[in-house]
Design an enzyme around this catalytic site. Structure first.
Site, mmCIF file in Angstrom:
data_model
loop_
_atom_site.group_PDB
_atom_site.id
_atom_site.type_symbol
_atom_site.label_atom_id
_atom_site.label_comp_id
_atom_site.label_asym_id
_atom_site.label_seq_id
_atom_site.Cartn_x
_atom_site.Cartn_y
_atom_site.Cartn_z
ATOM 1 C CG HIS A 21 135.456 69.931 82.710
ATOM 2 N ND1 HIS A 21 135.160 71.139 83.295
ATOM 3 C CD2 HIS A 21 136.092 69.207 83.652
ATOM 4 C CE1 HIS A 21 135.612 71.140 84.534
ATOM 5 N NE2 HIS A 21 136.188 69.975 84.769
ATOM 6 C CG ASP A 111 134.175 74.050 81.605
ATOM 7 O OD1 ASP A 111 134.274 74.495 82.765
ATOM 8 O OD2 ASP A 111 134.274 72.843 81.316
#
Ligand code: UDP
Length: 464
Positions: A21, A111
């Protein structure tokens, strides 16, 4: 890089603190910085020191486990709840820190695993953009489930699962959170929560590109009007417009770069199998044995990334028995290896970043997906993009060595190898086109930047 910040647009980029990520989000931050936007990367205390990217600022936020994060929390539910509470508080403080300065925060790019960040952005009157680090196909599936547009298959007779834009999915293709929802309640809840508050998002981005997945998002635009801005892979491997951008600039482990490139120096072109299961997968002992003996049996040279904790699972005496042909390391600079002329194929767990990296660098694959979204990623690699093959698993879900070796041979030297390599080359060109000047992803990023700049002057996001 080196472009000066010519406006007051200031984006804070917030990743989920895992390698898969942090990498795409930091790449997005660098891309925005290269287009003249001030970018601040807000990451947890214990990942802070692993960030080395140039031209972006880095600031800490807290998930409540400041020494070791998830490894300290040990429980997914506990970790996510703590991150929401502590992350919301510290992200708020970060926004406040920049208030009344020359660069107040304009937008939070968060995110999608952290939807609470959008609520924080809205409380402070700044814009919010969700960033999805998985494929559009996976977004499509979970978004439909969230909105009640897709029923979870409860029995084998309900399969294949048919989702518009996606080839029919059988048991072995399903994300594990869907195949075994009762086994992963916290993850499943998180995957669905990514779509919970999107109505208030000003923008949503997926790390993919139009040529790769345009079919997948058609028909879902009401619920998920996402823009495709990928692949978020360092510029040196694609358009080369960001000077010196050869790596993500975020490594949670130390790469053994020189050892790997030295070893590869003497190897003929496309002769080496590169093997990596990413940053999280832990193979079962049985699967580990099959991969290990399969690699030896193939007679091919191989470079295998095996994290320290995994190395104890190697069969006794294995290292010695393969030392002529194999190099086993704990971590490497994967992109550097994929770009090395000696690498002939990539044995991958099909994490989304590894998938995009293999496509972007034109390296064919043998798919060994283990869990989560890796299973649908493997399906696309094999059946839709046709850049590799996946061994059949036995009734225990293990890919046996004979099957594995057969697949290595197909990709490395078989008749189909040329077709697969041709397809890999085609996707490499399309990936490059997408992020090059005027490409589909580049235009969207330019739109985003222009909106932020004009919003900065006019207080309104034009064109959203
Ligand atoms: N990676 C790396 N060195 C390694 C193995 C992996 O730099 O030795 C990087 C790889 O380039 C990719 C990331 O780690 O960007 C793994 O992300 P992915 O989504 O493929 O898998 P995950 O780790 O999230 O399961």
């Amino acid at each position: 890089m080196g472009v000066q910040n010519q406006n007051n647009a200031h984006v804070v980029v917030l990743p989920y603190p895992a390698q898969g990520h942090i990498s795409p989000l930091i790449q997005f931050a660098k891309r925005l910085a290269s287009k003249g936007v001030k970018a601040t990367f807000a990451t947890t205390h214990y990942t802070l020191s692993s960030i080395t990217a140039a031209n972006i600022a880095v600031e800490p936020i807290s998930d409540g486990f400041d020494e070791a994060g998830f490894a300290q929390a040990k429980d997914v539910g506990l970790f996510l709840t703590s991150f929401k509470t502590n992350g919301s508080r510290t992200l708020s403080q970060l926004i406040e820190k920049f208030e009344n300065t020359t660069s107040p925060v304009t937008c939070i790019v968060y995110d999608s695993f952290l939807p609470w960040a959008l609520d924080v952005a809205k409380q402070h009157g700044v814009y919010g953009a969700a960033f999805y680090t998985n494929s559009a196909a996976v977004c499509n599936i979970f978004c439909r489930i969230h909105h009640g547009l897709l029923e979870l298959p409860v029995k084998m007779e309900d399969l294949p699962l048919v989702v518009p834009g996606i080839p029919p999915m059988n048991c072995r293709d399903l994300p594990s959170f869907i195949r075994f929802p009762e086994s992963y309640p916290a993850y499943m809840a998180m995957k669905l929560s990514q779509f919970s508050n999107l109505k208030s998002a000003d923008w949503m981005f997926v790390n993919t590109f139009e040529a790769l997945e345009s079919e997948v998002v058609k028909g879902l635009t009401d619920h998920f009007p996402a823009k495709m801005i990928g692949p978020m892979v360092p510029s040196a491997y694609l358009d080369g417009r960001i000077k010196g951008d050869k790596g993500y600039g975020a490594n949670l482990w130390k790469p053994l770069g020189e050892e790997c490139t030295k070893w590869l120096e003497s190897k003929p072109a496309q002769s080496v199998v590169y093997v990596s299961f990413g940053s999280m997968v832990s193979l079962t002992d049985e699967q580990m044995e099959e991969v290990a003996w399969g690699l030896k049996q193939s007679g091919m040279s191989f470079l295998w990334v095996l994290r320290e904790a995994e190395q104890s699972k190697l069969p006794i005496g294995y290292r010695d028995s393969v030392k002529e042909k194999g190099l086993i390391v704990t971590w490497c600079n994967q992109l550097e290896l994929l770009a090395n002329q000696a690498i002939g194929c990539f044995v991958t767990h099909c994490g989304w970043n590894s998938t995009l990296e293999s496509l972007s660098l034109g390296v064919p694959v043998v798919c060994l997906p283990q869990w989560a979204d890796q299973l649908p990623d493997a399906k696309f690699l094999e059946e839709v993009w046709e850049v590799g093959v996946r061994p059949q698993e036995d009734e225990k879900g293990v890919a046996r060595r004979e099957e594995f070796v057969k697949c290595l041979e197909v990709v490395m030297e078989g008749e189909r190898s040329q077709v697969i390599r041709g397809n890999a080359g085609k996707w490499k060109n399309l990936a490059r086109e997408a992020v090059s000047e005027g490409g589909s992803s580049d235009k969207i990023i330019d739109d985003f930047v222009n909106c932020l700049i004009s919003a900065d002057k006019n207080g309104d996001l034009k064109g959203f």
